[in-house]
Scaffold this motif. Structure first.
Motif, PDB file in Angstrom:
ATOM      1  N   VAL A 176       9.481  13.807  15.035  1.00 12.95           N
ATOM      2  CA  VAL A 176      10.175  14.624  13.847  1.00 12.95           C
ATOM      3  C   VAL A 176       8.835  14.772  12.684  1.00 12.95           C
ATOM      4  N   PRO A 177       8.517  15.824  12.265  1.00 10.63           N
ATOM      5  CA  PRO A 177       7.435  15.983  11.140  1.00 10.63           C
ATOM      6  C   PRO A 177       7.862  15.396   9.830  1.00 10.63           C
ATOM      7  N   GLY A 178       7.183  15.023   9.114  1.00  7.94           N
ATOM      8  CA  GLY A 178       7.650  14.670   7.453  1.00  7.94           C
ATOM      9  C   GLY A 178       6.392  15.424   6.752  1.00  7.94           C
ATOM     10  N   GLU A 179       6.922  15.966   5.719  1.00  7.67           N
ATOM     11  CA  GLU A 179       5.869  16.902   4.753  1.00  7.67           C
ATOM     12  C   GLU A 179       4.907  15.937   4.067  1.00  7.67           C
ATOM     13  N   THR A 180       3.605  16.519   3.759  1.00  5.86           N
ATOM     14  CA  THR A 180       2.743  15.597   3.157  1.00  5.86           C
ATOM     15  C   THR A 180       2.837  15.268   1.721  1.00  5.86           C
ATOM     16  N   ILE A 181       3.163  14.253   1.220  1.00  6.68           N
ATOM     17  CA  ILE A 181       3.389  13.815  -0.204  1.00  6.68           C
ATOM     18  C   ILE A 181       2.005  13.823  -0.758  1.00  6.68           C
ATOM     19  N   ARG A 182       1.901  14.461  -2.057  1.00  4.90           N
ATOM     20  CA  ARG A 182       0.600  14.663  -2.758  1.00  4.90           C
ATOM     21  C   ARG A 182       0.786  13.988  -4.267  1.00  4.90           C
ATOM     22  N   GLU A 183      -0.451  13.443  -4.574  1.00  4.35           N
ATOM     23  CA  GLU A 183      -0.381  13.324  -6.338  1.00  4.35           C
ATOM     24  C   GLU A 183      -0.193  14.615  -6.951  1.00  4.35           C
ATOM     25  N   ASP A 184       0.113  14.519  -8.084  1.00  2.00           N
ATOM     26  CA  ASP A 184       0.264  15.764  -9.301  1.00  2.00           C
ATOM     27  C   ASP A 184      -0.662  16.560  -9.028  1.00  2.00           C
ATOM     28  N   ASP A 185      -1.816  16.076  -8.975  1.00  2.00           N
ATOM     29  CA  ASP A 185      -2.986  17.189  -8.968  1.00  2.00           C
ATOM     30  C   ASP A 185      -3.237  17.709  -7.373  1.00  2.00           C
ATOM     31  N   GLY A 186      -2.498  17.348  -6.564  1.00  2.00           N
ATOM     32  CA  GLY A 186      -2.832  17.944  -5.191  1.00  2.00           C
ATOM     33  C   GLY A 186      -3.232  16.961  -4.115  1.00  2.00           C
ATOM     34  N   LEU A 187      -4.141  15.943  -4.517  1.00  2.00           N
ATOM     35  CA  LEU A 187      -4.544  15.183  -3.485  1.00  2.00           C
ATOM     36  C   LEU A 187      -3.536  14.419  -2.825  1.00  2.00           C
TER      37      LEU A 187
END
Ligand code: AMP
Length: 282
Positions: A176-187
């Motif tokens: 099962v894939p989980g989406e990429t979690i990012r910092e507010d600036d996209g990193l």
């Protein structure tokens, strides 16, 4: 027990937990990690808890997926905080085996991979990496006997390699894939972001920004090759040393001829001593 969560340090102990759950008719999810848990890992645990009755988080810094020149010995180890974070996100057991539990003396078996593991992306720069990943994942899957295993899209090539392996070997679980979690600036969150100096941290969001601009350009009709080349230049101009930035088929990771089919953009680049990877769909 630590922070209200059970810790299993052997396969036998882990199987004891799973057998008790199975006797109650409960479903089981596994979230494999190398520890140093951050909000990205916590999101995977929450996803696992939404999909299964019981959640195992494995914390194992797997030596066989590091090359001799990589950061195995200095990889961050934050076990107590990891247990607290896993428990808070809804995990029930942390599986934390010693290296010898996974690789006993005489260990001589490795999963051999082709297809997405030989796409010329991470494998070009880390030739032994996916054999180590796939072998330890196969061992973790067999040890846990889970119904599902949750992996982050952040490591897109790894997700395809593990999905392919599970299908090819007929392993009785769903990936099962989980989406990429990012910092507010996209990193994209990564255990390795802590290695970045303040200056490097300020430059780091350029990686995701280049991918976003590239995806937007392709969607607007720009030829894939031209859009990818512009993104490579943007990453380099931001101060990165580029390993690769490629447009690939999302599942096979084969190069794409044009913008007509599904595309995943994948990048790896180094800022000083820290290597970052990221990917997004077009
Ligand atoms: P690792 O960081 O290597 O221990 O990865 C453990 C799992 O967490 C893998 O499935 C990764 O893809 C996933 N992961 C790492 N970073 C993120 C992130 N920023 N968002 C979502 N999943 C992640």
């Amino acid at each position: 027990m630590a922070d209200g969560i059970a810790i299993a340090d052997s396969v036998a102990a882990l199987r004891g937990h799973v057998a008790a759950w199975r006797a109650l008719g409960l479903s089981v999810a596994l979230v494999p990690t190398m520890g140093a848990l951050h909000a990205g890992h916590a999101a995977l645990v929450r996803l696992a808890a939404a999909r299964a009755d019981r959640v195992i988080v494995s914390v194992f810094v797997n030596p066989t997926q590091f090359a001799p020149n990589e950061d195995f010995s200095r990889y961050p180890r934050t076990f107590d905080a990891d247990c607290a974070r896993a428990a808070e996100a809804g995990a029930h057991v942390v599986f934390a085996p010693a290296v010898e539990e996974i690789y006993p003396p005489g260990f001589s078996t490795t999963v051999s991979l082709e297809g997405p593991a030989a796409a010329g992306l991470e494998d070009r720069f880390r030739p032994t990496h996916f054999a180590g990943v796939a072998t330890v994942c196969a061992k973790l899957f067999i040890a846990a006997g889970a119904d599902i295993a949750v992996f982050g899209e952040k490591d897109w090539q790894q997700l395809q390699v593990v999905t392919r392996m599970a299908a090819d070997l007929g392993l009785p679980l769903a990936i099962v894939p989980g989406e990429t979690i990012r910092e507010d600036d996209g990193l994209a969150l990564s255990s390795r972001n802590r290695y970045l100096s303040d200056t490097e941290r300020a430059a780091a969001p350029a990686l995701a920004a280049a991918l976003r601009a590239c995806a937007a350009a392709i969607r607007a009709g720009r030829p894939v090759d031209a859009a990818v080349e512009e993104a490579r230049q943007a990453v380099t101009q931001a101060g990165f040393v580029l390993d690769y930035l490629e447009a690939r088929h999302p599942a096979t990771l084969a190069p794409v001829a044009d913008g007509s089919g599904p595309i995943r953009l994948l990048v790896a680049a180094r800022l000083g001593a820290t290597r970052l990877i990221d990917n997004i769909p077009v």
